[in-house]
Scaffold this motif. Structure first.
Motif, PDB file in Angstrom:
ATOM      1  N   VAL A   1      72.031   6.472  13.639  1.00 48.65           N
ATOM      2  CA  VAL A   1      71.712   7.572  12.727  1.00 48.65           C
ATOM      3  C   VAL A   1      71.141   8.706  13.555  1.00 48.65           C
ATOM      4  O   VAL A   1      70.155   8.533  14.267  1.00 48.65           O
ATOM      5  CB  VAL A   1      70.669   7.129  11.671  1.00 48.65           C
ATOM      6  N   TRP A   2      71.786   9.875  13.503  1.00 45.56           N
ATOM      7  CA  TRP A   2      71.316  11.047  14.220  1.00 45.56           C
ATOM      8  C   TRP A   2      70.784  12.062  13.220  1.00 45.56           C
ATOM      9  O   TRP A   2      71.420  12.352  12.202  1.00 45.56           O
ATOM     10  CB  TRP A   2      72.459  11.736  14.965  1.00 45.56           C
ATOM     11  N   ARG A   3      69.622  12.626  13.504  1.00 46.82           N
ATOM     12  CA  ARG A   3      69.105  13.727  12.693  1.00 46.82           C
ATOM     13  C   ARG A   3      69.693  15.017  13.245  1.00 46.82           C
ATOM     14  O   ARG A   3      69.503  15.349  14.400  1.00 46.82           O
ATOM     15  CB  ARG A   3      67.581  13.776  12.752  1.00 46.82           C
ATOM     16  N   ILE A   4      70.431  15.733  12.400  1.00 47.69           N
ATOM     17  CA  ILE A   4      71.087  16.963  12.859  1.00 47.69           C
ATOM     18  C   ILE A   4      70.461  18.218  12.261  1.00 47.69           C
ATOM     19  O   ILE A   4      70.743  19.310  12.713  1.00 47.69           O
ATOM     20  CB  ILE A   4      72.605  16.932  12.596  1.00 47.69           C
ATOM     21  N   LEU A   5      69.619  18.082  11.237  1.00 46.05           N
ATOM     22  CA  LEU A   5      68.937  19.248  10.660  1.00 46.05           C
ATOM     23  C   LEU A   5      67.686  18.801   9.959  1.00 46.05           C
ATOM     24  O   LEU A   5      67.611  17.756   9.386  1.00 46.05           O
ATOM     25  CB  LEU A   5      69.862  19.958   9.672  1.00 46.05           C
TER      26      LEU A   5
END
Length: 75
Positions: A71-75
């Motif tokens: 899971v990547w946080r992009i904003l």
């Protein structure tokens, strides 16, 4: 299998509680959630991050010898 006490921001895709330190996650960082039920893990992560007002990207795969979700946080 005991889920333990689930808190608002805990994940539990396979019936085992996974505690994520969401407050330490900033834009551009990622976590790996080792699990079998990747569909549920993604849904739980999306629900939690939506409450925080974050956008994320997810990808199912293997890291080391474990199956799970990145899971990547992009904003």
């Amino acid at each position: 299998m005991s889920r333990g006490i689930l808190r608002t921001y805990d994940l539990c895709p396979d019936g085992q509680r996974i505690v994520v330190q969401w407050d330490k996650m900033f834009v551009g960082t990622s976590i790996f959630v080792p699990c079998i039920n990747t569909t549920r893990a993604i849904a739980e992560a999306r629900e939690i991050t939506a409450r925080k007002g974050w956008d994320i990207e997810t990808q199912v795969g293997i890291i080391g010898d474990r199956w799970g979700v990145c899971v990547w946080r992009i904003l």
